[in-house]
Design a protein around this motif. Structure first.
Motif, PDB file in Angstrom:
ATOM      1  N   PHE A   1     -54.249 -59.439  93.846  1.00 53.46           N
ATOM      2  CA  PHE A   1     -53.174 -58.467  93.639  1.00 53.46           C
ATOM      3  C   PHE A   1     -53.389 -57.717  92.338  1.00 53.46           C
ATOM      4  O   PHE A   1     -53.339 -56.485  92.282  1.00 53.46           O
ATOM      5  CB  PHE A   1     -51.805 -59.143  93.656  1.00 53.46           C
TER       6      PHE A   1
ATOM      7  N   GLU B   1     -54.670 -53.560  92.082  1.00 56.07           N
ATOM      8  CA  GLU B   1     -53.839 -52.559  91.391  1.00 56.07           C
ATOM      9  C   GLU B   1     -54.550 -52.040  90.138  1.00 56.07           C
ATOM     10  O   GLU B   1     -54.489 -50.856  89.823  1.00 56.07           O
ATOM     11  CB  GLU B   1     -52.471 -53.161  91.005  1.00 56.07           C
TER      12      GLU B   1
ATOM     13  N   GLU C   1     -55.375 -48.293  89.345  1.00 56.21           N
ATOM     14  CA  GLU C   1     -54.762 -47.670  88.167  1.00 56.21           C
ATOM     15  C   GLU C   1     -55.811 -47.094  87.217  1.00 56.21           C
ATOM     16  O   GLU C   1     -55.571 -46.087  86.558  1.00 56.21           O
ATOM     17  CB  GLU C   1     -53.901 -48.695  87.408  1.00 56.21           C
TER      18      GLU C   1
ATOM     19  N   PRO D   1     -44.337 -44.240  98.104  1.00 53.88           N
ATOM     20  CA  PRO D   1     -43.895 -45.641  97.941  1.00 53.88           C
ATOM     21  C   PRO D   1     -43.771 -46.416  99.250  1.00 53.88           C
ATOM     22  O   PRO D   1     -44.097 -47.606  99.288  1.00 53.88           O
ATOM     23  CB  PRO D   1     -42.520 -45.505  97.263  1.00 53.88           C
ATOM     24  N   ASP D   2     -43.330 -45.773 100.327  1.00 51.05           N
ATOM     25  CA  ASP D   2     -43.220 -46.480 101.614  1.00 51.05           C
ATOM     26  C   ASP D   2     -44.605 -46.899 102.121  1.00 51.05           C
ATOM     27  O   ASP D   2     -44.795 -48.012 102.627  1.00 51.05           O
ATOM     28  CB  ASP D   2     -42.580 -45.586 102.685  1.00 51.05           C
TER      29      ASP D   2
ATOM     30  N   ARG E   1     -47.277 -47.282 100.286  1.00 51.94           N
ATOM     31  CA  ARG E   1     -47.814 -48.285  99.354  1.00 51.94           C
ATOM     32  C   ARG E   1     -47.268 -49.666  99.717  1.00 51.94           C
ATOM     33  O   ARG E   1     -47.981 -50.663  99.690  1.00 51.94           O
ATOM     34  CB  ARG E   1     -47.448 -47.921  97.907  1.00 51.94           C
ATOM     35  N   ALA E   2     -45.978 -49.707 100.067  1.00 50.67           N
ATOM     36  CA  ALA E   2     -45.351 -50.981 100.450  1.00 50.67           C
ATOM     37  C   ALA E   2     -46.028 -51.552 101.702  1.00 50.67           C
ATOM     38  O   ALA E   2     -46.258 -52.764 101.805  1.00 50.67           O
ATOM     39  CB  ALA E   2     -43.855 -50.792 100.684  1.00 50.67           C
TER      40      ALA E   2
ATOM     41  N   ARG F   1     -49.406 -52.978 100.724  1.00 52.02           N
ATOM     42  CA  ARG F   1     -49.274 -54.270 100.029  1.00 52.02           C
ATOM     43  C   ARG F   1     -48.822 -55.382 100.981  1.00 52.02           C
ATOM     44  O   ARG F   1     -49.231 -56.530 100.837  1.00 52.02           O
ATOM     45  CB  ARG F   1     -48.290 -54.125  98.867  1.00 52.02           C
ATOM     46  N   ARG F   2     -47.960 -55.047 101.943  1.00 52.12           N
ATOM     47  CA  ARG F   2     -47.534 -56.054 102.921  1.00 52.12           C
ATOM     48  C   ARG F   2     -48.747 -56.606 103.668  1.00 52.12           C
ATOM     49  O   ARG F   2     -48.883 -57.824 103.847  1.00 52.12           O
ATOM     50  CB  ARG F   2     -46.571 -55.425 103.940  1.00 52.12           C
TER      51      ARG F   2
ATOM     52  N   ASP G   1     -51.097 -58.705 101.473  1.00 55.33           N
ATOM     53  CA  ASP G   1     -50.433 -59.997 101.316  1.00 55.33           C
ATOM     54  C   ASP G   1     -50.632 -60.836 102.590  1.00 55.33           C
ATOM     55  O   ASP G   1     -50.975 -62.032 102.538  1.00 55.33           O
ATOM     56  CB  ASP G   1     -48.945 -59.716 101.058  1.00 55.33           C
TER      57      ASP G   1
END
Lengths: 230, 230
Positions: free
Chosen positions: B65, B69, B73, B89-90, B92-93, B96-97, B100
């Motif tokens: 993680f 990032e 970055e 952001p949606d 990106r979420a 990441r989901r 994960d």
């Protein structure tokens, strides 16, 4: 409008509740029992796990990593110097390392077994894995917590907050995990005074209050759980 | 100068090697056997796990993680439209989901047991947990992989790439995990043609080549492992 699907004893859900409050993001809380595998919930998160955050009718944001970053990306600017993610890439990496430590390593080796054996198994029907706690798992968790406490003690002694000079996501992730073990009286605070002092500072924040007042039916918290001067 | 501490059969390390190459970030690779608990390595990452990335003499960046990032970055801007993290952001979420899902859920339920039982236990001395594979763990992993394949098949059928319309971190995270199982001949590709087609696209990228040419001593890969038209 934010909706958080959570379980009161899921450490990862507690972490998200804390940071939502710290970011001033009001949310409606919906209790989810992951072992029920509710159909509507599985459509939101096919992994079947909490926490899941949903903004209005937007797509679900599933899991602590996604939620923490989403919250910071969408609200971080607005909270100014109360932001819980630092600016520098090195410091961000350190924050993420410790959040990962809390929600994966600490959870798998210590808090997950405590919560599963002592809380979830009481709530679950036998058909979903409910029943008496496994004493071998509890013994292992009690041995493991001492190693984690020693490490947090080292961090708390050498830094102002766990991940560095400022309060951040890592503090809330570790505190959320420990709060579940603390409810069950499973944290050896006296072994590590620096961790105890650090936890007292986190625990006295207004964002912590709702967690401290919740009770599991038929299982009162350990004597010092709500006490801010424990 | 970047240094990556990794293990050739650690799926999370493979994920990081792939994305380092995709971001054009050259790195020196250092093989670490986490079970040896090498002192200098534990000072870098007290969790004792790979992957760990270090930039020059900077602080270590520990775990997928933090590394994913950090890479985005510090290098995301430079790679322009080859960036593996979307902007919204949606989205990106969602990325990441699925990362994960790959490095935690898929790893714990499927790939971790395969690698531990069939590779690590051969490399480890008995004192560190080496020995014969546990057939119960392998049987469980073989049952579990079918559920994961079905889910990836659903994603591959309904989207251009796993997390959406563009190639991203999620594709490499899932592909890195599956590549370890594929080496061992444990992926039921014929069950899910859409996953097979998606994996063939990922596997043919130049970043995948170094992984495909590596061999475990005394354990040749499954027949189709290196084959781009498997």
């Amino acid at each position: 409008m934010l909706t958080l699907f959570h379980h009161p004893f899921s450490p990862a859900s507690r972490f998200v509740r804390l940071i939502l409050t710290e970011y001033g993001a009001k949310s409606e809380l919906v209790i989810e029992r992951p072992w029920e595998r509710r159909r509507e919930f599985l459509l939101l998160n096919p992994a079947g796990s909490v926490p899941v955050l949903q903004e209005n009718d937007g797509p679900p944001v599933c899991g602590v990593f996604a939620i923490m970053e989403y919250l910071d990306e969408t609200r971080g600017y607005a909270v100014g110097n109360r932001r819980l993610m630092p600016d520098h890439p090195d410091a961000r990496a350190e924050t993420r390392r410790l959040v990962d430590w809390a929600v994966n390593k600490l959870d798998q080796e210590v808090v997950g077994p405590f919560v599963r054996e002592r809380v979830y198994k009481q709530e679950m029907p036998n058909s979903s894995g409910g029943g008496a706690p496994d004493s071998t798992a509890l013994r292992a968790a009690r041995a493991n917590i001492r190693h984690h406490m020693r490490y947090f003690g080292y961090l708390a002694a050498s830094r102002n907050w766990l991940a560095g000079s400022r309060l951040g996501f890592a503090d809330f992730a570790v505190a959320a995990e420990l709060s579940c073990a603390d409810y069950l009286g499973e944290v050896p605070w006296e072994d590590e005074q620096n961790v105890k002092t650090w936890y007292a500072r986190i625990k006295s924040r207004p964002s912590f209050r709702p967690l401290l007042s919740e009770k599991v039916r038929g299982m009162p918290p350990a004597a010092s759980y709500e006490d801010l001067d424990f």
